[in-house]
Design a protein around this motif. Structure first.
Motif, mmCIF file in Angstrom:
data_model
loop_
_atom_site.group_PDB
_atom_site.id
_atom_site.type_symbol
_atom_site.label_atom_id
_atom_site.label_comp_id
_atom_site.label_asym_id
_atom_site.label_seq_id
_atom_site.Cartn_x
_atom_site.Cartn_y
_atom_site.Cartn_z
ATOM 1 N N PRO A 9 0.811 -1.228 0.000
ATOM 2 C CA PRO A 9 0.000 0.000 0.000
ATOM 3 C C PRO A 9 0.837 1.267 0.000
ATOM 4 N N TRP A 10 1.996 1.252 0.689
ATOM 5 C CA TRP A 10 2.817 2.468 0.741
ATOM 6 C C TRP A 10 3.475 2.810 -0.599
ATOM 7 N N VAL A 13 -0.187 4.802 -1.765
ATOM 8 C CA VAL A 13 -0.752 5.876 -0.947
ATOM 9 C C VAL A 13 0.213 7.062 -0.936
ATOM 10 N N LEU A 60 -2.598 -4.172 7.420
ATOM 11 C CA LEU A 60 -2.483 -2.901 6.708
ATOM 12 C C LEU A 60 -3.874 -2.347 6.415
ATOM 13 N N TYR A 61 -4.763 -2.585 7.341
ATOM 14 C CA TYR A 61 -6.160 -2.132 7.348
ATOM 15 C C TYR A 61 -6.553 -2.086 8.826
ATOM 16 N N MET A 81 2.167 4.322 8.427
ATOM 17 C CA MET A 81 1.481 5.112 7.404
ATOM 18 C C MET A 81 0.385 5.921 8.085
ATOM 19 N N SER A 83 -2.404 6.894 6.843
ATOM 20 C CA SER A 83 -3.744 6.500 6.408
ATOM 21 C C SER A 83 -4.413 5.599 7.445
ATOM 22 N N ASP A 85 -6.735 3.457 6.652
ATOM 23 C CA ASP A 85 -6.911 2.163 5.988
ATOM 24 C C ASP A 85 -6.096 2.177 4.700
ATOM 25 N N PRO A 86 -4.768 1.946 4.819
ATOM 26 C CA PRO A 86 -3.927 2.052 3.619
ATOM 27 C C PRO A 86 -4.279 1.044 2.541
ATOM 28 N N GLU A 89 -7.311 2.483 0.671
ATOM 29 C CA GLU A 89 -6.947 3.672 -0.102
ATOM 30 C C GLU A 89 -6.175 3.288 -1.364
ATOM 31 N N ALA A 90 -5.217 2.368 -1.214
ATOM 32 C CA ALA A 90 -4.446 1.930 -2.380
ATOM 33 C C ALA A 90 -5.318 1.143 -3.350
#
Length: 401
Positions: A9-10, A13, A60-61, A81, A83, A85-86, A89-90
């Motif tokens: 995700p990073w 995002v 990662l959520y 991160m 966010s 919820d990365p 978002e991704a």
């Protein structure tokens, strides 16, 4: 041939150009991490950072607090991160670029879990604990992994999932500042160093007719030539049988195979129960049942009766690809629920030169994998690759069609 690129995700995002850049590679899908182990990752194109340090295995959520309330084993929430919820978002950004998103879930691999709950870890024949390797025979670990799989896999925007480390983890581990290369360990020594001797596994060995104390002593005796430098780092199951003895080796494998199979069945069942019809469930796998790690050792016939397919490690020589893909050749009788009846056999090819990949031979390697029965590609890893690596990938995929 359908191709998917791995991403974190990073990688997406905070980088508005990332989705189009990935789509322009020519892939149809992204395999996006939803639950992942600790790592330090380079992000060579991100406008806001160049290094991400994921300090521990985490979701990662946002995990469901109500579901996990009161449970000792529960997923850790990421903290690197901003966010909330990365993954979501991704996933939304990637879907907006026309890419299918499948979740990527790492299960039996968490050093923080082992540090916080030492009794959950694999224990070797010398009594050493492996905090990065939760013992999948333990009921509390199995319950945690099954629920984690269902929650992490079935995220909004995901059309399927790929489950990594869905089986035994053992000695091998890319640990920080590793100092374990002084003695060469072949397949046999790796297997013996990965046998678990926690209380649950001791009872399991007894259940297949072994005395766990005698087995532990036999393992330590078998490893003596390795420590003294007089043993040879042979490969293959026959090397395990030779080192430990055929009867002991086969008995340990019976116990471990039973445990791994039942976990894989429970995990895939839980994911399907949580998902809508047609949700694809794949496992990262190795066709040698005795192997441990990210690519869980499986029996090809069994795993294709349980999951919709497999993702197989295919980086390297032609012979290495043949050894991995060969056992799956002609096995079209699997579930394949989301692929019209044919199971997915995805060849995973590393395309990052600095990590041992070969993007310049991707076209040739993919064609070779297809000739051996692979019907999809996985590309590791679009977020970590350099610009020249990605250019080579795009060129190869355009020619493959």
């Amino acid at each position: 041939m359908r191709a998917s690129a791995f991403l974190y995700p990073w990688d997406v995002v905070g980088d508005p150009d990332a989705p189009a850049r990935i789509a322009d590679l020519g892939v149809q899908q992204v395999t996006l991490a939803a639950a992942y182990h600790s790592t330090r990752a380079l992000t060579p194109r991100h406008p806001g950072h160049r290094i991400v340090t994921a300090e521990y295995a985490a979701a990662l959520y946002p995990p469901d607090g109500q579901h996990w309330a009161g449970r000792a084993l529960r997923p850790y929430r990421q903290a690197w991160m901003s966010s909330d919820d990365p993954f979501a978002e991704a996933a939304e950004a990637l879907s907006g670029a026309g890419l299918d998103v499948h979740s990527w879930v790492v299960l039996a691999h968490s050093s923080r879990l082992g540090a916080d709950h030492p009794d959950t870890s694999v224990v070797n024949a010398y009594g050493d604990r492996y905090p990065w390797a939760p013992c999948i025979a333990r009921p509390e670990v199995r319950a945690y992994l099954v629920d984690l799989a269902a929650e992490a896999a079935v995220r909004g925007g995901a059309r399927g999932t790929e489950l990594e480390s869905c089986g035994w983890y053992g000695f091998a581990h890319l640990h920080a500042h590793d100092k374990v290369a002084g003695v060469g360990l072949g397949d046999a020594a790796q297997y013996l160093m990965s046998l678990c001797f926690c209380a649950v596994c001791r009872a399991g060995y007894a259940g297949v007719g072994l005395d766990p104390e005698e087995l532990g002593a036999a393992v330590r005796r078998a490893l003596e030539p390795v420590w003294s430098g007089s043993g040879s780092p042979d490969a293959g199951w026959e090397a395990v049988r030779k080192l430990l003895g055929a009867d002991l080796a086969e008995a340990t494998l019976r116990w471990r195979t039973e445990v791994a199979r039942s976990l894989q069945e429970a995990v895939t069942g839980a994911v399907r129960a949580a998902a809508a019809p047609g949700f694809q469930v794949l496992l990262h796998a190795d066709p040698a049942p005795y192997r441990c790690g990210a690519n869980a050792g499986v029996d090809p016939g069994h795993i294709l009766s349980v999951a919709d397919g497999v993702v197989l490690p295919c980086t390297g020589t032609d012979a290495a690809r043949e050894a991995v893909l060969g056992p799956f050749a002609g096995r079209a009788g699997g579930r394949g629920e989301s692929t019209g009846g044919a199971p997915v056999v995805a060849a995973n090819l590393t395309v990052v030169r600095g990590m041992g990949g070969s993007p310049d031979t991707l076209e040739r390697d993919a064609a070779h994998a297809a000739a051996l029965g692979a019907n999809q590609l996985r590309l590791y890893h679009a977020g970590l690759a350099s610009d020249p690596d990605l250019a080579a990938v795009a060129g190869a995929l355009s020619r493959l069609g």
